[in-house]
Design a protein around this motif. Structure first.
Motif, PDB file in Angstrom:
ATOM      1  N   GLY A  28       0.819  -1.203   0.000  1.00 32.69           N
ATOM      2  CA  GLY A  28       0.000   0.000   0.000  1.00 32.69           C
ATOM      3  C   GLY A  28       0.852   1.253   0.000  1.00 32.69           C
ATOM      4  O   GLY A  28       1.937   1.289   0.606  1.00 32.69           O
ATOM      5  N   HIS A  29       0.377   2.294  -0.651  1.00 36.54           N
ATOM      6  CA  HIS A  29       1.120   3.539  -0.803  1.00 36.54           C
ATOM      7  C   HIS A  29       0.155   4.714  -0.756  1.00 36.54           C
ATOM      8  O   HIS A  29      -0.998   4.594  -1.161  1.00 36.54           O
ATOM      9  CB  HIS A  29       1.878   3.553  -2.134  1.00 36.54           C
ATOM     10  N   THR A  30       0.631   5.843  -0.292  1.00 37.90           N
ATOM     11  CA  THR A  30      -0.126   7.089  -0.358  1.00 37.90           C
ATOM     12  C   THR A  30       0.515   7.962  -1.429  1.00 37.90           C
ATOM     13  O   THR A  30       1.701   8.309  -1.323  1.00 37.90           O
ATOM     14  CB  THR A  30      -0.128   7.814   0.995  1.00 37.90           C
ATOM     15  N   ILE A  31      -0.252   8.301  -2.464  1.00 37.59           N
ATOM     16  CA  ILE A  31       0.315   9.071  -3.583  1.00 37.59           C
ATOM     17  C   ILE A  31       0.016  10.560  -3.469  1.00 37.59           C
ATOM     18  O   ILE A  31       0.524  11.363  -4.254  1.00 37.59           O
ATOM     19  CB  ILE A  31      -0.184   8.541  -4.941  1.00 37.59           C
ATOM     20  N   GLY A  32      -0.801  10.943  -2.506  1.00 36.02           N
ATOM     21  CA  GLY A  32      -1.149  12.341  -2.326  1.00 36.02           C
ATOM     22  C   GLY A  32      -2.286  12.455  -1.328  1.00 36.02           C
ATOM     23  O   GLY A  32      -2.698  11.455  -0.721  1.00 36.02           O
ATOM     24  N   ARG A  33      -2.790  13.663  -1.171  1.00 37.45           N
ATOM     25  CA  ARG A  33      -3.918  13.899  -0.282  1.00 37.45           C
ATOM     26  C   ARG A  33      -4.953  14.764  -0.979  1.00 37.45           C
ATOM     27  O   ARG A  33      -4.619  15.601  -1.819  1.00 37.45           O
ATOM     28  CB  ARG A  33      -3.463  14.558   1.031  1.00 37.45           C
ATOM     29  N   SER A  34      -6.200  14.561  -0.597  1.00 36.32           N
ATOM     30  CA  SER A  34      -7.295  15.332  -1.159  1.00 36.32           C
ATOM     31  C   SER A  34      -7.284  16.749  -0.586  1.00 36.32           C
ATOM     32  O   SER A  34      -6.489  17.082   0.304  1.00 36.32           O
ATOM     33  CB  SER A  34      -8.622  14.653  -0.832  1.00 36.32           C
ATOM     34  N   THR A  94       3.037  -5.663 -13.341  1.00 37.96           N
ATOM     35  CA  THR A  94       2.926  -4.947 -12.072  1.00 37.96           C
ATOM     36  C   THR A  94       1.760  -3.974 -12.202  1.00 37.96           C
ATOM     37  O   THR A  94       1.779  -3.087 -13.060  1.00 37.96           O
ATOM     38  CB  THR A  94       4.213  -4.191 -11.727  1.00 37.96           C
ATOM     39  N   LEU A  95       0.755  -4.175 -11.384  1.00 39.20           N
ATOM     40  CA  LEU A  95      -0.440  -3.334 -11.398  1.00 39.20           C
ATOM     41  C   LEU A  95      -0.364  -2.315 -10.269  1.00 39.20           C
ATOM     42  O   LEU A  95      -0.125  -2.667  -9.113  1.00 39.20           O
ATOM     43  CB  LEU A  95      -1.699  -4.195 -11.228  1.00 39.20           C
ATOM     44  N   TRP A  96      -0.572  -1.066 -10.631  1.00 29.09           N
ATOM     45  CA  TRP A  96      -0.731   0.018  -9.660  1.00 29.09           C
ATOM     46  C   TRP A  96      -2.179   0.497  -9.745  1.00 29.09           C
ATOM     47  O   TRP A  96      -2.588   1.057 -10.764  1.00 29.09           O
ATOM     48  CB  TRP A  96       0.215   1.164  -9.960  1.00 29.09           C
ATOM     49  N   ALA A  97      -2.950   0.277  -8.689  1.00 28.60           N
ATOM     50  CA  ALA A  97      -4.366   0.640  -8.673  1.00 28.60           C
ATOM     51  C   ALA A  97      -4.604   1.766  -7.679  1.00 28.60           C
ATOM     52  O   ALA A  97      -4.135   1.712  -6.535  1.00 28.60           O
ATOM     53  CB  ALA A  97      -5.215  -0.575  -8.304  1.00 28.60           C
ATOM     54  N   VAL A  98      -5.345   2.779  -8.116  1.00 27.44           N
ATOM     55  CA  VAL A  98      -5.780   3.873  -7.237  1.00 27.44           C
ATOM     56  C   VAL A  98      -7.299   3.791  -7.173  1.00 27.44           C
ATOM     57  O   VAL A  98      -7.992   4.263  -8.076  1.00 27.44           O
ATOM     58  CB  VAL A  98      -5.313   5.244  -7.756  1.00 27.44           C
ATOM     59  N   PRO A  99      -7.843   3.182  -6.126  1.00 33.30           N
ATOM     60  CA  PRO A  99      -9.264   2.858  -6.136  1.00 33.30           C
ATOM     61  C   PRO A  99     -10.213   4.017  -5.838  1.00 33.30           C
ATOM     62  O   PRO A  99     -11.417   3.880  -6.062  1.00 33.30           O
ATOM     63  CB  PRO A  99      -9.392   1.771  -5.061  1.00 33.30           C
ATOM     64  N   MET A 100      -9.715   5.159  -5.326  1.00 35.52           N
ATOM     65  CA  MET A 100     -10.617   6.289  -5.082  1.00 35.52           C
ATOM     66  C   MET A 100      -9.838   7.589  -5.252  1.00 35.52           C
ATOM     67  O   MET A 100      -9.198   8.075  -4.329  1.00 35.52           O
ATOM     68  CB  MET A 100     -11.262   6.206  -3.699  1.00 35.52           C
ATOM     69  N   VAL A 101      -9.912   8.152  -6.445  1.00 31.76           N
ATOM     70  CA  VAL A 101      -9.195   9.384  -6.758  1.00 31.76           C
ATOM     71  C   VAL A 101      -9.784  10.578  -6.008  1.00 31.76           C
ATOM     72  O   VAL A 101      -9.063  11.490  -5.609  1.00 31.76           O
ATOM     73  CB  VAL A 101      -9.224   9.638  -8.282  1.00 31.76           C
ATOM     74  N   PRO A 173      -9.634  26.518 -12.251  1.00 31.45           N
ATOM     75  CA  PRO A 173      -9.041  27.792 -12.679  1.00 31.45           C
ATOM     76  C   PRO A 173      -7.853  27.626 -13.620  1.00 31.45           C
ATOM     77  O   PRO A 173      -7.524  28.540 -14.380  1.00 31.45           O
ATOM     78  CB  PRO A 173      -8.609  28.427 -11.354  1.00 31.45           C
ATOM     79  N   TYR A 174      -7.214  26.454 -13.575  1.00 31.42           N
ATOM     80  CA  TYR A 174      -6.089  26.157 -14.464  1.00 31.42           C
ATOM     81  C   TYR A 174      -5.822  24.660 -14.376  1.00 31.42           C
ATOM     82  O   TYR A 174      -6.290  23.992 -13.439  1.00 31.42           O
ATOM     83  CB  TYR A 174      -4.837  26.971 -14.092  1.00 31.42           C
ATOM     84  N   PRO A 175      -5.081  24.092 -15.335  1.00 33.86           N
ATOM     85  CA  PRO A 175      -4.819  22.649 -15.300  1.00 33.86           C
ATOM     86  C   PRO A 175      -4.072  22.235 -14.036  1.00 33.86           C
ATOM     87  O   PRO A 175      -3.189  22.952 -13.543  1.00 33.86           O
ATOM     88  CB  PRO A 175      -3.965  22.407 -16.551  1.00 33.86           C
ATOM     89  N   LEU A 176      -4.461  21.096 -13.490  1.00 35.05           N
ATOM     90  CA  LEU A 176      -3.830  20.508 -12.311  1.00 35.05           C
ATOM     91  C   LEU A 176      -3.867  21.452 -11.106  1.00 35.05           C
ATOM     92  O   LEU A 176      -2.957  21.450 -10.264  1.00 35.05           O
ATOM     93  CB  LEU A 176      -2.387  20.083 -12.615  1.00 35.05           C
ATOM     94  N   SER A 177      -4.930  22.230 -11.002  1.00 33.17           N
ATOM     95  CA  SER A 177      -5.093  23.098  -9.835  1.00 33.17           C
ATOM     96  C   SER A 177      -5.427  22.300  -8.589  1.00 33.17           C
ATOM     97  O   SER A 177      -5.179  22.765  -7.464  1.00 33.17           O
ATOM     98  CB  SER A 177      -6.192  24.131 -10.081  1.00 33.17           C
ATOM     99  N   GLU A 178      -5.977  21.074  -8.756  1.00 29.69           N
ATOM    100  CA  GLU A 178      -6.471  20.306  -7.620  1.00 29.69           C
ATOM    101  C   GLU A 178      -5.468  19.229  -7.203  1.00 29.69           C
ATOM    102  O   GLU A 178      -4.858  18.575  -8.051  1.00 29.69           O
ATOM    103  CB  GLU A 178      -7.808  19.672  -7.960  1.00 29.69           C
ATOM    104  N   PRO A 179      -5.302  19.027  -5.904  1.00 37.11           N
ATOM    105  CA  PRO A 179      -4.280  18.069  -5.444  1.00 37.11           C
ATOM    106  C   PRO A 179      -4.548  16.641  -5.893  1.00 37.11           C
ATOM    107  O   PRO A 179      -3.597  15.870  -6.100  1.00 37.11           O
ATOM    108  CB  PRO A 179      -4.333  18.196  -3.915  1.00 37.11           C
ATOM    109  N   GLU A 180      -5.814  16.276  -6.063  1.00 41.11           N
ATOM    110  CA  GLU A 180      -6.130  14.918  -6.504  1.00 41.11           C
ATOM    111  C   GLU A 180      -5.626  14.678  -7.930  1.00 41.11           C
ATOM    112  O   GLU A 180      -5.045  13.626  -8.229  1.00 41.11           O
ATOM    113  CB  GLU A 180      -7.635  14.681  -6.432  1.00 41.11           C
ATOM    114  N   ALA A 181      -5.852  15.648  -8.815  1.00 44.27           N
ATOM    115  CA  ALA A 181      -5.368  15.517 -10.192  1.00 44.27           C
ATOM    116  C   ALA A 181      -3.844  15.547 -10.243  1.00 44.27           C
ATOM    117  O   ALA A 181      -3.214  14.789 -10.995  1.00 44.27           O
ATOM    118  CB  ALA A 181      -5.958  16.632 -11.062  1.00 44.27           C
TER     119      ALA A 181
END
Length: 296
Positions: A28-34, A94-101, A173-181
């Motif tokens: 398990g890994h954390t790739i970011g935060r909402s 090797t599968l990397w799954a992010v089940p809830m973006v 407001p601009y591309p990739l403004s949100e931490p999830e994206a």
């Protein structure tokens, strides 16, 4: 892994821990935060040289896709333990799954806005004063995360015509403004994925192209996914700034958006068994896809 009314973030966290305890070969890994600080988790399974990425719940009221992906991980893990035919894929992929973006959005869609939510007054305003958020697709700041990627983003902004935060269709407001994206983009830039799949609902369709940036064999791969699931491969136009659009444009590799199930979002959880019966063979086939695909 059962849920009656829906599949929210608390259920995901519970099942995530359960999978990692049950299958020690998963990590398990954390790739970011909402926006609200919830960890966006990823599960890694497999040891093969071919890298595949799957994600779910870009859109809040499409939480069904998270349950689909988690069930698939459970079944593939069980197959690896028992030596079922799918187990050989463990050494190939090797599968990397992010089940809830979009965990904040999923919680909002399922349970409404809590009194201590820092965006409460704004959310009610953006939702037209309605306290029911079951039609909400965006993240907690009213941004559609699947319109956030730098793939002709400006054209998508003009096409959508949504001027500000909204339950759906505001590219931000601009591309990739949100931490999830940003978390998903950073993950794709870090790992050289050979194929990506984004699970959405609904329509029983497979979108496989993007402005002719896709590799020449992408349509053949989509046909294979279609035969596995009964879903219809569709050559899409008039859509930009999605995750699979950006991935195809950036890396010139195959990417797919899967519109699972059929009906009106949010699909009822009672439909889960039938939808999973369609999606499971598609996801297995996605693990088998080679680059380039063999000629048919």
């Amino acid at each position: 892994m059962e849920r009656i009314s829906g599949y929210g973030y608390a259920q995901l966290v519970q099942d995530y821990g359960w999978l990692l305890r049950k299958y020690r070969f998963m990590s398990g890994h954390t790739i970011g935060r909402s926006v609200l600080g919830r960890p966006i988790v990823a599960i890694r399974c497999g040891s093969g040289p071919r890298l595949v990425h799957m994600n779910a719940s870009f859109h809040a009221n499409e939480w069904m896709t998270s349950a689909l992906l988690m069930r698939f991980l459970d079944e593939w893990g069980a197959a690896c333990l028992t030596g079922a035919p799918e187990a050989r894929l463990y050494r190939e992929v090797t599968l990397w799954a992010v089940p809830m973006v979009n965990p904040d959005g999923v919680e909002l869609s399922l349970y409404g806005v809590s009194k201590d939510n820092p965006y409460r007054s704004k959310l009610l305003e953006w939702n037209g004063g309605n306290e029911a958020f079951d039609q909400w697709k965006a993240n907690i700041r009213g941004v559609d995360l699947n319109d956030q990627f730098p793939a002709h983003w400006e054209e998508e902004l003009r096409r959508r015509g949504t001027k500000g935060p909204s339950p759906r269709d505001y590219p931000g407001p601009y591309p990739l403004s949100e931490p999830e994206a940003r978390a998903l983009a950073a993950m794709a830039l870090r790992f050289p994925f050979d194929t990506v799949l984004a699970l959405h609902t609904q329509g029983k369709e497979i979108y496989w192209n993007y402005r002719d940036y896709e590799p020449p064999y992408a349509e053949r791969l989509a046909d294979r996914l279609g035969r596995a699931s009964g879903y219809k491969p569709v050559k899409l136009s008039g859509s930009d700034a999605g995750f699979k659009d950006w991935f195809i444009q950036c890396f010139r590799k195959p990417g797919f958006t899967i519109e699972a199930g059929e009906g009106v979002n949010p699909l009822p959880y009672a439909d889960f068994p039938a939808i999973y019966g369609e999606v499971r063979p598609l996801l297995l086939e996605a693990l088998r896809l080679h680059d380039p695909a063999p000629a048919l």
